[in-house]
Design a protein around this motif. Sequence first.
Motif, PDB file in Angstrom:
ATOM      1  N   VAL A  42      31.102  29.011  24.756  1.00 48.71           N
ATOM      2  CA  VAL A  42      29.738  29.277  24.307  1.00 48.71           C
ATOM      3  C   VAL A  42      29.719  29.592  22.813  1.00 48.71           C
ATOM      4  CG1 VAL A  42      27.780  30.851  24.521  1.00 48.71           C
ATOM      5  CG2 VAL A  42      28.961  30.023  26.568  1.00 48.71           C
ATOM      6  N   ILE A  43      30.667  30.433  22.380  1.00 50.18           N
ATOM      7  CA  ILE A  43      30.708  30.830  20.969  1.00 50.18           C
ATOM      8  C   ILE A  43      31.000  29.633  20.081  1.00 50.18           C
ATOM      9  CG2 ILE A  43      31.993  32.194  19.273  1.00 50.18           C
ATOM     10  CD1 ILE A  43      32.276  34.370  21.358  1.00 50.18           C
ATOM     11  N   SER A  44      31.912  28.748  20.544  1.00 48.12           N
ATOM     12  CA  SER A  44      32.256  27.583  19.726  1.00 48.12           C
ATOM     13  C   SER A  44      31.069  26.663  19.538  1.00 48.12           C
ATOM     14  CB  SER A  44      33.407  26.811  20.371  1.00 48.12           C
ATOM     15  OG  SER A  44      32.998  26.253  21.603  1.00 48.12           O
ATOM     16  N   GLY A  45      30.106  26.721  20.468  1.00 48.15           N
ATOM     17  CA  GLY A  45      28.928  25.878  20.340  1.00 48.15           C
ATOM     18  C   GLY A  45      27.810  26.513  19.553  1.00 48.15           C
ATOM     19  N   ARG A  46      28.018  27.725  19.074  1.00 45.83           N
ATOM     20  CA  ARG A  46      26.962  28.393  18.309  1.00 45.83           C
ATOM     21  C   ARG A  46      27.528  28.896  16.990  1.00 45.83           C
ATOM     22  NH1 ARG A  46      22.958  28.581  21.884  1.00 45.83           N
ATOM     23  NH2 ARG A  46      23.465  28.690  24.098  1.00 45.83           N
ATOM     24  N   GLN A  47      27.018  28.314  15.916  1.00 39.41           N
ATOM     25  CA  GLN A  47      27.538  28.622  14.595  1.00 39.41           C
ATOM     26  C   GLN A  47      27.304  30.098  14.267  1.00 39.41           C
ATOM     27  OE1 GLN A  47      29.224  26.584  12.880  1.00 39.41           O
ATOM     28  NE2 GLN A  47      28.796  24.591  13.757  1.00 39.41           N
ATOM     29  N   LYS A  48      28.335  30.736  13.730  1.00 36.72           N
ATOM     30  CA  LYS A  48      28.199  32.133  13.320  1.00 36.72           C
ATOM     31  C   LYS A  48      27.428  32.246  12.014  1.00 36.72           C
ATOM     32  CE  LYS A  48      32.441  33.620  15.635  1.00 36.72           C
ATOM     33  NZ  LYS A  48      33.763  34.250  15.480  1.00 36.72           N
ATOM     34  N   ALA A  49      27.765  31.377  11.056  1.00 37.70           N
ATOM     35  CA  ALA A  49      27.058  31.399   9.778  1.00 37.70           C
ATOM     36  C   ALA A  49      25.700  30.738   9.938  1.00 37.70           C
ATOM     37  CB  ALA A  49      27.882  30.674   8.714  1.00 37.70           C
ATOM     38  N   THR A  50      24.665  31.308   9.368  1.00 40.17           N
ATOM     39  CA  THR A  50      23.313  30.783   9.464  1.00 40.17           C
ATOM     40  C   THR A  50      22.912  30.170   8.131  1.00 40.17           C
ATOM     41  OG1 THR A  50      22.720  32.472  11.083  1.00 40.17           O
ATOM     42  CG2 THR A  50      20.921  31.338   9.987  1.00 40.17           C
ATOM     43  N   GLY A  51      22.497  28.905   8.185  1.00 41.26           N
ATOM     44  CA  GLY A  51      22.083  28.231   6.961  1.00 41.26           C
ATOM     45  C   GLY A  51      20.659  28.584   6.582  1.00 41.26           C
ATOM     46  N   GLU A  52      20.410  28.570   5.288  1.00 40.02           N
ATOM     47  CA  GLU A  52      19.070  28.823   4.762  1.00 40.02           C
ATOM     48  C   GLU A  52      18.764  27.812   3.671  1.00 40.02           C
ATOM     49  OE1 GLU A  52      18.812  33.685   5.343  1.00 40.02           O
ATOM     50  OE2 GLU A  52      18.981  32.820   3.318  1.00 40.02           O
ATOM     51  N   ILE A  53      17.511  27.377   3.635  1.00 37.54           N
ATOM     52  CA  ILE A  53      17.031  26.495   2.561  1.00 37.54           C
ATOM     53  C   ILE A  53      15.961  27.255   1.790  1.00 37.54           C
ATOM     54  CG2 ILE A  53      15.758  24.386   2.032  1.00 37.54           C
ATOM     55  CD1 ILE A  53      17.147  23.040   4.346  1.00 37.54           C
ATOM     56  N   LEU A  54      16.170  27.385   0.484  1.00 40.51           N
ATOM     57  CA  LEU A  54      15.228  28.075  -0.405  1.00 40.51           C
ATOM     58  C   LEU A  54      14.470  27.032  -1.220  1.00 40.51           C
ATOM     59  CD1 LEU A  54      17.579  30.931  -1.682  1.00 40.51           C
ATOM     60  CD2 LEU A  54      16.055  30.950   0.300  1.00 40.51           C
ATOM     61  N   VAL A  55      13.161  26.997  -1.040  1.00 46.79           N
ATOM     62  CA  VAL A  55      12.311  26.035  -1.748  1.00 46.79           C
ATOM     63  C   VAL A  55      11.412  26.812  -2.709  1.00 46.79           C
ATOM     64  CG1 VAL A  55      10.656  24.154  -1.537  1.00 46.79           C
ATOM     65  CG2 VAL A  55      12.345  24.546   0.283  1.00 46.79           C
ATOM     66  N   ASN A  56      11.623  26.576  -3.991  1.00 44.42           N
ATOM     67  CA  ASN A  56      10.814  27.223  -5.028  1.00 44.42           C
ATOM     68  C   ASN A  56       9.558  26.388  -5.257  1.00 44.42           C
ATOM     69  OD1 ASN A  56       9.801  28.554  -7.246  1.00 44.42           O
ATOM     70  ND2 ASN A  56      11.811  28.803  -8.217  1.00 44.42           N
ATOM     71  N   VAL A  57       8.381  26.964  -4.964  1.00 47.93           N
ATOM     72  CA  VAL A  57       7.130  26.213  -5.050  1.00 47.93           C
ATOM     73  C   VAL A  57       6.156  26.917  -5.991  1.00 47.93           C
ATOM     74  CG1 VAL A  57       7.414  25.281  -2.727  1.00 47.93           C
ATOM     75  CG2 VAL A  57       6.131  27.401  -3.053  1.00 47.93           C
ATOM     76  N   SER A  58       5.185  26.143  -6.429  1.00 45.53           N
ATOM     77  CA  SER A  58       4.129  26.682  -7.288  1.00 45.53           C
ATOM     78  C   SER A  58       2.795  26.127  -6.800  1.00 45.53           C
ATOM     79  CB  SER A  58       4.363  26.288  -8.742  1.00 45.53           C
ATOM     80  OG  SER A  58       3.309  26.739  -9.559  1.00 45.53           O
ATOM     81  N   ALA A  59       1.811  27.017  -6.600  1.00 43.77           N
ATOM     82  CA  ALA A  59       0.497  26.596  -6.110  1.00 43.77           C
ATOM     83  C   ALA A  59      -0.588  27.144  -7.020  1.00 43.77           C
ATOM     84  CB  ALA A  59       0.291  27.076  -4.674  1.00 43.77           C
ATOM     85  N   LYS A  60      -1.619  26.318  -7.292  1.00 41.27           N
ATOM     86  CA  LYS A  60      -2.729  26.750  -8.140  1.00 41.27           C
ATOM     87  C   LYS A  60      -3.676  27.689  -7.391  1.00 41.27           C
ATOM     88  CE  LYS A  60      -2.668  22.627 -11.059  1.00 41.27           C
ATOM     89  NZ  LYS A  60      -3.441  21.461 -11.565  1.00 41.27           N
ATOM     90  N   LYS A  61      -3.648  27.598  -6.058  1.00 38.15           N
ATOM     91  CA  LYS A  61      -4.469  28.490  -5.246  1.00 38.15           C
ATOM     92  C   LYS A  61      -3.745  28.759  -3.939  1.00 38.15           C
ATOM     93  CE  LYS A  61      -7.069  24.703  -3.125  1.00 38.15           C
ATOM     94  NZ  LYS A  61      -8.405  24.157  -2.810  1.00 38.15           N
ATOM     95  N   ALA A  62      -4.138  29.783  -3.256  1.00 32.71           N
ATOM     96  CA  ALA A  62      -3.508  30.114  -1.973  1.00 32.71           C
ATOM     97  C   ALA A  62      -3.851  29.033  -0.944  1.00 32.71           C
ATOM     98  CB  ALA A  62      -3.982  31.476  -1.490  1.00 32.71           C
ATOM     99  N   ILE A  63      -2.817  28.557  -0.228  1.00 31.85           N
ATOM    100  CA  ILE A  63      -3.020  27.480   0.744  1.00 31.85           C
ATOM    101  C   ILE A  63      -2.181  27.778   1.986  1.00 31.85           C
ATOM    102  CG2 ILE A  63      -3.529  25.641  -0.908  1.00 31.85           C
ATOM    103  CD1 ILE A  63      -0.615  24.825  -0.778  1.00 31.85           C
ATOM    104  N   SER A  64      -2.500  27.104   3.065  1.00 33.23           N
ATOM    105  CA  SER A  64      -1.712  27.202   4.298  1.00 33.23           C
ATOM    106  C   SER A  64      -1.783  25.867   5.017  1.00 33.23           C
ATOM    107  CB  SER A  64      -2.232  28.332   5.196  1.00 33.23           C
ATOM    108  OG  SER A  64      -3.562  28.067   5.595  1.00 33.23           O
ATOM    109  N   GLY A  65      -0.772  25.602   5.817  1.00 35.35           N
ATOM    110  CA  GLY A  65      -0.738  24.334   6.545  1.00 35.35           C
ATOM    111  C   GLY A  65       0.638  24.070   7.125  1.00 35.35           C
TER     112      GLY A  65
END
Length: 530
Positions: free
Chosen positions: A188-211
Amino acid sequence: MKKLTIPFLFLCTFLHAQQDEIQVKSTVKEVTLYLSGVQEVRQAKVSIPQGSSVLRFTGLPSGVNPSSIQLRGVNEFAILSVNYRQNHLSQEGADPETESLRDSLNKLMYQLEVLNAEKLALSEERSMFQSNRKLANNNGLIIDDLHEISDFASERIRAIDLKLMDHRKTETKLNASIQRINAEINQVISGRQKATGEILVNVSAKKAISGQVQLTYFTQGAGWSPFYDLRAEEVGGPVSLAYKAHVSQITGSDWENVKLTLSTSSPNFSNNIPVVPVWYLDFIQYRNYNSNGVYNGAYSNTTLNTESGKAKGGNTYSWQQNAQISQNALNTEFKIASAYSIPSDGIEYVVEIGNYDFPAKYRYSTVPKMAEDAFLMARVSGWTEYSLLSAESNIYFKGTYVGKSYINTNTTNDTLELSMGADEGVVVQRKNVSDMSSKSVSGNTKKQQEDFEISIRNTKSLAIEIEIEDQIPLSSQKEISVELLESSNAEYNKESGKLKWKIKLEPGESKSLRFSYLVKYPKNFVIQNL
C-alpha cells in the motif's frame, strides 16, 4: 544610487512575500495513459483577487514534468510564471487502509509479546523443577519421598514441554500473519507517494474573478499494456477477439470516475522544432568471409524489397466498440467510452477496449520435430482497422480455457494467423525408422542415412486440413554434403531445408509421411549435431 540598491531589493522581496497565496484543491477528471507515463487533467474552482497572487495547487504527484504543465480557464487573468516543487513536509490525512492494517499488526505484535512472556515463564519453571529434582537427590531423602518428588517433577516438566510446543506452533502462525500484514502495508505504501508535489502559478488580475480552471501535466508512475481474450465455439465459426488493457498507477492520486484515453505514443515536451537531416540512399554492405571464417577483403551489396498487402473486401464483421479509436501517422488513441476508477495502489486493473467478431478460416498446423501436437490456427482478415498491438492472448475454445498464445501484429499481411491451442483430437507421431545398415564407410567417406516417419490420425467427427512442417540439415562446409532421398511429395525449400506438407484427413482417417536424407563427410571427422 548605490545606497538605494539594498533597500530597493528588500522592498521587492517584501512585496513578493506579501502576495496572496491561494491554496487550490483539484480533482483528476481525465487521464491520457501512455505505455509508460500519464497525462492527468485536473479541474478546480478558484477565486483570484485583484492584483498579483499565487495559486498553489497541492496534492499532486511527486514526479511532474515541469515542461508539461499547462493551465487553462477564465481569461481575465494573466499567468506570470509557473513553478513545480515537492513539499516533503506536507501532511496528508491518514490512509484508512494503512491504519486498519497497522491496527491488526499491533494486535498481533501484542499477542506475540504475551506469548513470549509465557514461554519465558514456562522455561524458568522447567529449569526450577530440574534443579529441585537434582537437589532432592543430593539431600538423601527417603526413597518413597524421592520417587514422589521425581514423578511430580517429571510430570510437570512433560506438561511444560507440551505447552511450549503449542506456544511454538502459535508463534509460527503469528509470525506468518505479521509478515503477511507487513507485506500488505509495504504494498500500500509503495503505491502512495510520500512526497507531495505542488504547482505554484503566479497570476495577475485586473479585478477579482472566480471560475473553473483546468490543470494539465505529465508524470510517471502509470502505464498500460494490451492483452486479448480469444474465443471460438467451433471449427468453421467466427473468432471473437476481446481487446483489453492492463492499467496500473502509483501517482499518489486515486482516479475516481475519470475519462480514460489509452495512447500508444510517447509524449514529447521539447520546445525545439525538429531538424530534418539529408536523406541518402545506399546499398547495405556485408563483409565476405571464406569457409574458414577469414575475411577475404571483399564486400557484397544487398538490396531489400518489401511488399505491403492491401485489405480485401467482401467479408462481414461485427464488433462492440468500447473505445473510440483515433489514429494519426505516429500513434493511436483509444478513448474509452465508460468512466473508470483506478486507485493508486500499483495493482493491474482491466479496461475494456473493444470486442470484435471476425469470420475465420481454420486449419491445423504441426511441427512434430519440436512438439507432437496439432495446433488449430484461425486465419482472419480485416483486423488492421482496429489498431491491434502485439500482445499475449488468453485462448478459450468451446468455453474452456486452453492456454496462452502470442498475437503478433507486426506484419504487412492483411491476414492474421491466430493460434487457438493444441487439439488432442488430432494425433501426431514422429519416429526415426533408420536401421543400423544406414551408417557405412566407403573409402575415406562416411555415409549416414536418416529415415523418418510422421503419422497423423484424425479422431474428430469432421474433416480437417493440416499443414506439417519438418526439416533436413544444411551443410555449411564443402566437405559435408546433404542429399534429400525421399520427401513424400513435400514442398522443399533448399535455402532453409524446410519440408512442408498440406494434407486433408477425413473423420477417422490416418496418413503417414516419410522422408529421408543422406549425409556424406570425411571419415576422420565427427558431426556432433547430426
